[in-house]
Scaffold this motif. Structure first.
Motif, PDB file in Angstrom:
ATOM      1  N   PRO A  57       2.398  -1.114   5.026  1.00 35.98           N
ATOM      2  CA  PRO A  57       3.778  -0.716   5.301  1.00 35.98           C
ATOM      3  C   PRO A  57       3.852   0.294   6.450  1.00 35.98           C
ATOM      4  O   PRO A  57       2.855   0.899   6.841  1.00 35.98           O
ATOM      5  N   ARG A  58       5.048   0.484   6.997  1.00 34.68           N
ATOM      6  CA  ARG A  58       5.258   1.449   8.067  1.00 34.68           C
ATOM      7  C   ARG A  58       4.792   2.834   7.622  1.00 34.68           C
ATOM      8  O   ARG A  58       4.790   3.160   6.441  1.00 34.68           O
ATOM      9  N   LYS A  59       4.437   3.665   8.585  1.00 37.99           N
ATOM     10  CA  LYS A  59       3.860   4.967   8.237  1.00 37.99           C
ATOM     11  C   LYS A  59       4.830   5.869   7.491  1.00 37.99           C
ATOM     12  O   LYS A  59       4.396   6.793   6.792  1.00 37.99           O
ATOM     13  N   ASP A  60       6.143   5.609   7.615  1.00 42.37           N
ATOM     14  CA  ASP A  60       7.095   6.420   6.852  1.00 42.37           C
ATOM     15  C   ASP A  60       7.289   5.889   5.433  1.00 42.37           C
ATOM     16  O   ASP A  60       8.057   6.464   4.651  1.00 42.37           O
ATOM     17  N   CYS A  61       6.573   4.803   5.105  1.00 42.54           N
ATOM     18  CA  CYS A  61       6.673   4.218   3.762  1.00 42.54           C
ATOM     19  C   CYS A  61       5.354   4.301   2.997  1.00 42.54           C
ATOM     20  O   CYS A  61       5.204   3.673   1.945  1.00 42.54           O
ATOM     21  N   ILE A  66       0.837  -1.203   0.000  1.00 45.35           N
ATOM     22  CA  ILE A  66       0.000   0.000   0.000  1.00 45.35           C
ATOM     23  C   ILE A  66       0.874   1.256   0.000  1.00 45.35           C
ATOM     24  O   ILE A  66       1.766   1.411   0.825  1.00 45.35           O
ATOM     25  N   GLU A  67       0.585   2.131  -0.959  1.00 46.13           N
ATOM     26  CA  GLU A  67       1.288   3.411  -1.032  1.00 46.13           C
ATOM     27  C   GLU A  67       0.466   4.538  -0.412  1.00 46.13           C
ATOM     28  O   GLU A  67       1.027   5.489   0.135  1.00 46.13           O
ATOM     29  N   GLN A  68      -0.866   4.436  -0.526  1.00 43.51           N
ATOM     30  CA  GLN A  68      -1.757   5.445   0.039  1.00 43.51           C
ATOM     31  C   GLN A  68      -2.858   4.763   0.847  1.00 43.51           C
ATOM     32  O   GLN A  68      -3.553   3.878   0.343  1.00 43.51           O
ATOM     33  N   LEU A  69      -2.996   5.193   2.090  1.00 42.92           N
ATOM     34  CA  LEU A  69      -4.035   4.676   2.983  1.00 42.92           C
ATOM     35  C   LEU A  69      -4.972   5.822   3.337  1.00 42.92           C
ATOM     36  O   LEU A  69      -4.527   6.862   3.858  1.00 42.92           O
ATOM     37  N   THR A 118      -1.748  10.946  14.891  1.00 43.52           N
ATOM     38  CA  THR A 118      -0.335  10.937  15.283  1.00 43.52           C
ATOM     39  C   THR A 118       0.244   9.528  15.221  1.00 43.52           C
ATOM     40  O   THR A 118       1.398   9.333  14.833  1.00 43.52           O
ATOM     41  N   ARG A 119      -0.575   8.558  15.583  1.00 44.89           N
ATOM     42  CA  ARG A 119      -0.100   7.173  15.605  1.00 44.89           C
ATOM     43  C   ARG A 119       0.068   6.608  14.199  1.00 44.89           C
ATOM     44  O   ARG A 119       1.014   5.865  13.930  1.00 44.89           O
ATOM     45  N   TRP A 120      -0.822   6.965  13.295  1.00 41.51           N
ATOM     46  CA  TRP A 120      -0.851   6.319  11.988  1.00 41.51           C
ATOM     47  C   TRP A 120      -0.204   7.130  10.874  1.00 41.51           C
ATOM     48  O   TRP A 120       0.051   6.590   9.800  1.00 41.51           O
ATOM     49  N   ALA A 121       0.028   8.418  11.082  1.00 40.21           N
ATOM     50  CA  ALA A 121       0.596   9.258  10.027  1.00 40.21           C
ATOM     51  C   ALA A 121       1.965   9.788  10.449  1.00 40.21           C
ATOM     52  O   ALA A 121       2.258   9.922  11.632  1.00 40.21           O
ATOM     53  N   MET A 122       2.787  10.097   9.462  1.00 34.50           N
ATOM     54  CA  MET A 122       4.136  10.613   9.695  1.00 34.50           C
ATOM     55  C   MET A 122       4.098  12.141   9.682  1.00 34.50           C
ATOM     56  O   MET A 122       3.776  12.749   8.658  1.00 34.50           O
ATOM     57  N   ASP A 123       4.392  12.747  10.826  1.00 33.19           N
ATOM     58  CA  ASP A 123       4.360  14.215  10.932  1.00 33.19           C
ATOM     59  C   ASP A 123       3.081  14.776  10.316  1.00 33.19           C
ATOM     60  O   ASP A 123       3.109  15.547   9.344  1.00 33.19           O
ATOM     61  N   PRO A 124       1.921  14.404  10.848  1.00 27.73           N
ATOM     62  CA  PRO A 124       0.650  14.793  10.215  1.00 27.73           C
ATOM     63  C   PRO A 124       0.428  16.307  10.229  1.00 27.73           C
ATOM     64  O   PRO A 124       0.810  17.012  11.161  1.00 27.73           O
ATOM     65  N   ILE A 125      -0.182  16.771   9.171  1.00 25.37           N
ATOM     66  CA  ILE A 125      -0.584  18.168   9.032  1.00 25.37           C
ATOM     67  C   ILE A 125      -2.106  18.207   8.986  1.00 25.37           C
ATOM     68  O   ILE A 125      -2.731  17.464   8.226  1.00 25.37           O
ATOM     69  N   MET A 126      -2.698  19.067   9.814  1.00 22.80           N
ATOM     70  CA  MET A 126      -4.154  19.157   9.833  1.00 22.80           C
ATOM     71  C   MET A 126      -4.622  20.246   8.872  1.00 22.80           C
ATOM     72  O   MET A 126      -4.173  21.391   8.944  1.00 22.80           O
TER      73      MET A 126
END
Length: 349
Positions: free
Chosen positions: A116-120, A88-91, A139-147
């Motif tokens: 894949p890991r959230k940084d991938c 998966i590239e996009q979740l 925060t748990r599922w995304a890498m440096d999330p932006i709202m």
């Protein structure tokens, strides 16, 4: 702009969209097919209540690019080794707050753990409300999330004329029948909180000669799709529904929304009335406030940031409906078929 050069294998999607309800997942998949019509991308929808083997054949037809699914059916496919989420590239997690309310988060955690890991991967989380729980999940599922927040000036659309009728419980059905029978009420959605309520309402209106459909979680998926199609096409004038239809679904030309019972959560009121007054059209929402649920009005007004116009209906709107002219149609409870289980197929692992 990001084609895969290496060899593709079956049942290994590149993008995954998870939605809380079957209707929303089907609608997202339909939109995805239209948007990718000229891109040679294969979209498959996986939802409960539909033939498992048919969905398996859709995955086996050719390498899949986009899977849109509800949590339970998605885990069925993953657990049976009929779907691999390791590429998966996009979740995309749609209506995350609704999934939280419906108790789907433990299932979603299992799904995310298979990707894949959230940084991938790129993770997109959509939510109508941004609670501390949603913030923690992002925060748990995304890498440096932006709202990215879209805040309308008003919660309710200016194009929706909101009316609240103060009515006794005994007079509610008479008022509903008279309102639905008015000529200007062309396409109406009637909401109630419980499955037994919507089933009884739909049955009474049908017996009173009104062409209506029933939409709730207990209705088999094939019947739910057929009912939605009939309502969208105009074959049915009235759709009686629980909040399963309150979010996400896009139905054109709904002239009226009637809240037969006020929702217990103010957010659900906003989502219900949002079914009308769309795409520049003017819509009307009518809510019944009786002795059993009028105490819910202040919280709804606080959510809207405005007072609602509460009035007593004219006596003509409280006239008793005529005697039933049709046999019962919706009284019996309809249960969905148990999902079939599929065996594992030969795929790369």
């Amino acid at each position: 702009k990001n084609p895969i050069e290496e060899q593709r294998f079956l049942a290994e999607p590149r993008a995954l969209v998870v939605a809380p309800t079957r209707e929303l997942a089907i609608q997202i998949a339909s939109d995805a097919v239209k948007l990718t019509a000229c891109c040679d991308l294969h979209t498959v929808v996986l939802v409960g209540g539909e033939d498992y083997q048919k969905q398996t054949r859709a995955l086996d037809a050719k390498p899949v690019d986009i899977v849109v699914a509800t949590p339970g059916r998605l885990l069925d496919f993953v657990s049976n080794d009929n779907l691999y989420l390791g590429l998966i590239e996009q979740l995309v997690l749609d209506e995350a707050d609704r999934m939280l309310d419906m108790g789907f988060i433990p299932q979603v955690r299992q799904i995310v753990a298979r990707t894949p890991r959230k940084d991938c991967r790129q993770t997109l989380l959509f939510s109508a409300t941004f609670t501390p729980e949603i913030a923690e999940l992002s925060t748990r599922w995304a890498m440096d999330p932006i709202m990215v927040e879209v805040e309308p000036e008003k919660v309710a659309a200016d194009a929706v004329n909101q009316i609240v009728y103060l009515v006794t419980t005994a007079d509610k059905y008479s008022l509903l029948y008279q309102l639905v029978s008015e000529p200007e009420v062309e396409k109406v959605m009637v909401f109630s909180n419980r499955r037994d309520q919507v089933r009884r309402l739909a049955d009474n209106m049908y017996r009173n000669g009104i062409d209506c459909g029933l939409l709730s979680g207990e209705i088999a998926q094939n019947k739910r799709i057929r009912t939605l199609d009939d309502f969208k096409s105009g074959k049915l004038k009235v759709l009686v529904a629980t909040d399963v239809a309150g979010r996400g679904l896009h139905i054109d030309d709904v002239t009226h929304v009637i809240n037969y019972t006020l929702p217990e959560e103010p957010e659900d009121y906003v989502h219900r009335i949002g079914r009308t007054g769309r795409a520049g059209a003017i819509g009307t929402s009518i809510s019944f406030a009786c002795e059993e649920d009028s105490f819910l009005l202040p919280a709804i007004e606080d959510k809207l940031g405005q007072k609602l116009d509460c009035t007593h209906p004219d006596e003509s709107l409280l006239e008793k409906p005529p005697a039933f002219s049709r046999p019962s149609r919706f009284r019996e409870k309809t249960a969905g078929r148990p999902p079939a289980r599929g065996g594992g197929l030969n795929r790369r692992r």
